[in-house]
Write a protein that holds these residues in place. Sequence first.
Motif, PDB file in Angstrom:
ATOM      1  N   ALA A   1      50.182  46.031  43.893  1.00 26.66           N
ATOM      2  CA  ALA A   1      49.183  45.429  43.132  1.00 26.66           C
ATOM      3  C   ALA A   1      49.922  44.330  41.995  1.00 26.66           C
ATOM      4  CB  ALA A   1      48.155  46.257  42.405  1.00 26.66           C
ATOM      5  N   ARG A   2      50.851  45.205  41.409  1.00 34.07           N
ATOM      6  CA  ARG A   2      51.825  44.249  40.533  1.00 34.07           C
ATOM      7  C   ARG A   2      52.188  42.987  41.229  1.00 34.07           C
ATOM      8  NH1 ARG A   2      54.312  49.064  39.556  1.00 34.07           N
ATOM      9  NH2 ARG A   2      53.658  50.025  37.670  1.00 34.07           N
ATOM     10  N   GLU A   3      52.739  43.322  42.357  1.00 31.79           N
ATOM     11  CA  GLU A   3      53.533  42.192  43.186  1.00 31.79           C
ATOM     12  C   GLU A   3      52.509  41.087  43.498  1.00 31.79           C
ATOM     13  OE1 GLU A   3      55.900  43.655  46.638  1.00 31.79           O
ATOM     14  OE2 GLU A   3      55.311  41.730  47.517  1.00 31.79           O
ATOM     15  N   LEU A   4      51.205  41.483  43.792  1.00 33.35           N
ATOM     16  CA  LEU A   4      50.177  40.301  44.210  1.00 33.35           C
ATOM     17  C   LEU A   4      49.844  39.771  42.667  1.00 33.35           C
ATOM     18  CD1 LEU A   4      48.178  39.561  46.300  1.00 33.35           C
ATOM     19  CD2 LEU A   4      46.613  41.006  45.410  1.00 33.35           C
ATOM     20  N   ALA A   5      49.682  40.532  41.766  1.00 31.80           N
ATOM     21  CA  ALA A   5      49.373  39.771  40.456  1.00 31.80           C
ATOM     22  C   ALA A   5      50.264  39.024  39.946  1.00 31.80           C
ATOM     23  CB  ALA A   5      48.759  40.870  39.590  1.00 31.80           C
ATOM     24  N   GLY A   6      51.527  39.257  40.358  1.00 35.33           N
ATOM     25  CA  GLY A   6      52.661  38.555  39.562  1.00 35.33           C
ATOM     26  C   GLY A   6      52.622  38.364  38.354  1.00 35.33           C
ATOM     27  N   GLU A   7      52.687  37.201  37.753  1.00 36.44           N
ATOM     28  CA  GLU A   7      52.873  37.052  36.123  1.00 36.44           C
ATOM     29  C   GLU A   7      51.543  37.430  35.547  1.00 36.44           C
ATOM     30  OE1 GLU A   7      54.251  33.103  35.277  1.00 36.44           O
ATOM     31  OE2 GLU A   7      56.155  33.726  35.847  1.00 36.44           O
ATOM     32  N   GLY A   8      50.298  37.385  36.375  1.00 37.22           N
ATOM     33  CA  GLY A   8      48.957  37.748  35.487  1.00 37.22           C
ATOM     34  C   GLY A   8      49.025  39.223  35.269  1.00 37.22           C
ATOM     35  N   TRP A   9      49.843  39.993  35.838  1.00 37.91           N
ATOM     36  CA  TRP A   9      49.983  41.441  35.480  1.00 37.91           C
ATOM     37  C   TRP A   9      50.132  41.697  33.851  1.00 37.91           C
ATOM     38  CZ3 TRP A   9      48.083  45.450  38.135  1.00 37.91           C
ATOM     39  CH2 TRP A   9      48.539  46.884  37.798  1.00 37.91           C
ATOM     40  N   ASN A  10      49.349  42.508  33.524  1.00 40.53           N
ATOM     41  CA  ASN A  10      49.577  42.588  31.871  1.00 40.53           C
ATOM     42  C   ASN A  10      49.704  44.207  31.300  1.00 40.53           C
ATOM     43  OD1 ASN A  10      46.938  43.111  31.394  1.00 40.53           O
ATOM     44  ND2 ASN A  10      46.590  41.193  31.493  1.00 40.53           N
ATOM     45  N   ASP A  11      49.719  44.086  29.890  1.00 34.67           N
ATOM     46  CA  ASP A  11      49.905  45.270  29.362  1.00 34.67           C
ATOM     47  C   ASP A  11      48.767  46.381  29.491  1.00 34.67           C
ATOM     48  OD1 ASP A  11      48.693  43.610  27.716  1.00 34.67           O
ATOM     49  OD2 ASP A  11      48.869  44.538  25.647  1.00 34.67           O
ATOM     50  N   VAL A  12      47.256  45.872  29.609  1.00 37.94           N
ATOM     51  CA  VAL A  12      46.326  46.468  29.614  1.00 37.94           C
ATOM     52  C   VAL A  12      46.206  46.934  31.291  1.00 37.94           C
ATOM     53  CG1 VAL A  12      43.756  46.116  30.067  1.00 37.94           C
ATOM     54  CG2 VAL A  12      44.927  45.359  27.800  1.00 37.94           C
ATOM     55  N   ALA A  13      46.689  45.962  32.024  1.00 41.43           N
ATOM     56  CA  ALA A  13      46.484  46.513  33.492  1.00 41.43           C
ATOM     57  C   ALA A  13      47.591  47.614  33.771  1.00 41.43           C
ATOM     58  CB  ALA A  13      47.006  45.174  34.386  1.00 41.43           C
ATOM     59  N   GLU A  14      48.655  47.404  33.066  1.00 45.60           N
ATOM     60  CA  GLU A  14      49.670  48.544  33.195  1.00 45.60           C
ATOM     61  C   GLU A  14      49.381  49.838  32.759  1.00 45.60           C
ATOM     62  OE1 GLU A  14      52.528  48.315  35.083  1.00 45.60           O
ATOM     63  OE2 GLU A  14      53.082  50.390  34.444  1.00 45.60           O
TER      64      GLU A  14
ATOM     65  N   LEU B   1      45.948  50.583  32.139  1.00 48.69           N
ATOM     66  CA  LEU B   1      44.787  51.357  33.006  1.00 48.69           C
ATOM     67  C   LEU B   1      45.379  51.890  34.346  1.00 48.69           C
ATOM     68  CD1 LEU B   1      42.014  48.907  31.803  1.00 48.69           C
ATOM     69  CD2 LEU B   1      42.245  51.206  31.296  1.00 48.69           C
ATOM     70  N   ALA B   2      46.007  51.008  35.116  1.00 50.62           N
ATOM     71  CA  ALA B   2      46.475  51.357  36.231  1.00 50.62           C
ATOM     72  C   ALA B   2      47.314  52.678  36.204  1.00 50.62           C
ATOM     73  CB  ALA B   2      47.614  50.264  36.976  1.00 50.62           C
ATOM     74  N   GLY B   3      48.219  52.952  35.297  1.00 52.29           N
ATOM     75  CA  GLY B   3      48.944  54.098  34.988  1.00 52.29           C
ATOM     76  C   GLY B   3      47.868  55.124  35.112  1.00 52.29           C
TER      77      GLY B   3
ATOM     78  N   PRO C   1      38.915  55.133  41.174  1.00 59.62           N
ATOM     79  CA  PRO C   1      37.623  54.115  41.208  1.00 59.62           C
ATOM     80  C   PRO C   1      37.537  53.131  39.977  1.00 59.62           C
ATOM     81  CG  PRO C   1      37.287  56.326  40.290  1.00 59.62           C
ATOM     82  CD  PRO C   1      38.634  56.396  40.875  1.00 59.62           C
ATOM     83  N   LEU C   2      38.891  52.302  39.722  1.00 60.86           N
ATOM     84  CA  LEU C   2      38.609  51.202  38.728  1.00 60.86           C
ATOM     85  C   LEU C   2      39.116  50.011  39.249  1.00 60.86           C
ATOM     86  CD1 LEU C   2      38.986  50.946  35.469  1.00 60.86           C
ATOM     87  CD2 LEU C   2      41.224  51.095  35.968  1.00 60.86           C
ATOM     88  N   THR C   3      38.349  49.156  38.976  1.00 56.90           N
ATOM     89  CA  THR C   3      38.828  47.605  39.300  1.00 56.90           C
ATOM     90  C   THR C   3      39.218  46.739  38.080  1.00 56.90           C
ATOM     91  OG1 THR C   3      37.232  47.641  41.087  1.00 56.90           O
ATOM     92  CG2 THR C   3      37.854  45.460  40.290  1.00 56.90           C
ATOM     93  N   LEU C   4      40.547  46.159  38.121  1.00 56.58           N
ATOM     94  CA  LEU C   4      40.804  45.215  37.125  1.00 56.58           C
ATOM     95  C   LEU C   4      40.617  43.865  37.537  1.00 56.58           C
ATOM     96  CD1 LEU C   4      44.130  47.061  36.293  1.00 56.58           C
ATOM     97  CD2 LEU C   4      42.022  47.162  35.189  1.00 56.58           C
ATOM     98  N   VAL C   5      39.992  43.026  36.578  1.00 56.12           N
ATOM     99  CA  VAL C   5      39.790  41.778  36.689  1.00 56.12           C
ATOM    100  C   VAL C   5      41.288  40.933  36.124  1.00 56.12           C
ATOM    101  CG1 VAL C   5      38.633  39.533  36.232  1.00 56.12           C
ATOM    102  CG2 VAL C   5      37.758  41.792  36.965  1.00 56.12           C
TER     103      VAL C   5
END
Length: 319
Positions: A68-81, A83-85, A91-95
Amino acid sequence: MIVAADEHGIALAARILADGGLVVFPTETVYGLGGLAHDPDAVARIYRVKGRPGSNPLIVHVAGTAQARELAGEGWNDVAEALAGAFWPGPLTLVLPRAQGLAEAATAGGPTMALRVPSHPVARALLAACGRPVVAPSANSSGRLSPTLASHAWEDLGDHVDLILDGGACPAGVESTVVDATTRPARLLRPGPVSPMKLEEVLGRFAVGPGSETVARSPGLETRHYAPRTKLVAVTNPEAAGRLAREALAEGREMASLAFGDTPADMILPGTPSEAEHALFAALHRLDSLGLDLIVAVLPPDEPRWWAVRDRLARASAP
Ligand code: TXA
Ligand code: MG
């Protein structure tokens, strides 16, 4: 064709996906209708099979957080990190900002993408075997109830898909929680199995509901959705349900009621949100198959822990 979600079934499904075909597979939330996220023809066919408006973007599924991190590339951010963690796989989807290379239609041409790492062992094995991102909306015709059993998907989509993997009942039973991780504070777009209380533990403050920009970006969150064929009315208390029942009886119309916990009704679902979520769509599918004139649902309390159930019933009953 329906096959068991065993080793052979999963291998067959992965081959069909890799060849550009469409496969229905179980996730921990609901059954998904999968196709390769990079393949414009597969993505176009998903929209056709579902009768889904081209303006409603799909969720991209990958096998793990690293992918997911690789796909998102530079769009990956602190909130994503964060919530993903806390919640992936789960059952969580991130925009997030849209990744390069996805079929244009996967995100409905928009600047963001929805991304999730499911926890269901069959979904994980399938995504790992396929090795590439898979878009998967719920495996139902647009606007109809989401499938929580392989038979629900079979009855709705049948041979319009290339394979249905039967992995039994989906444990969570309602679609994933969707959080927009591109805004600050982050915004809960669709309540689901990851409850507002759990989000709060990780995020502290977060916004709720479609923001003014997100409405345009997430037209799939329009009100009527997840609806049975039978007319469904949602009421806030058993007295109102009783009144509707007496009216229906007087007019010779057939009605059944649905409620939660201790509330008396024809069909009673558990008084615990996660258990009620698990049973909700199966109960609506069953009631819908009875050919009634009316289903009346007595809503559970207006509390955050019940948001996912209330949201689905509100959508199912919207005119
Ligand atoms: O649990 C789930 O999420 C299931 C399983 C199969 O993974 N999938 C699912 O997909 O519910 P679908 O297509 O039925 O719902 C996706 C929701 C829609 O309401 C859509 O509008 C929203 O996610 N969505 C997709 N991309 C979005 C984006 N870029 N921004 C905002 N919302 C988005
Ligand atoms: Mg859906």
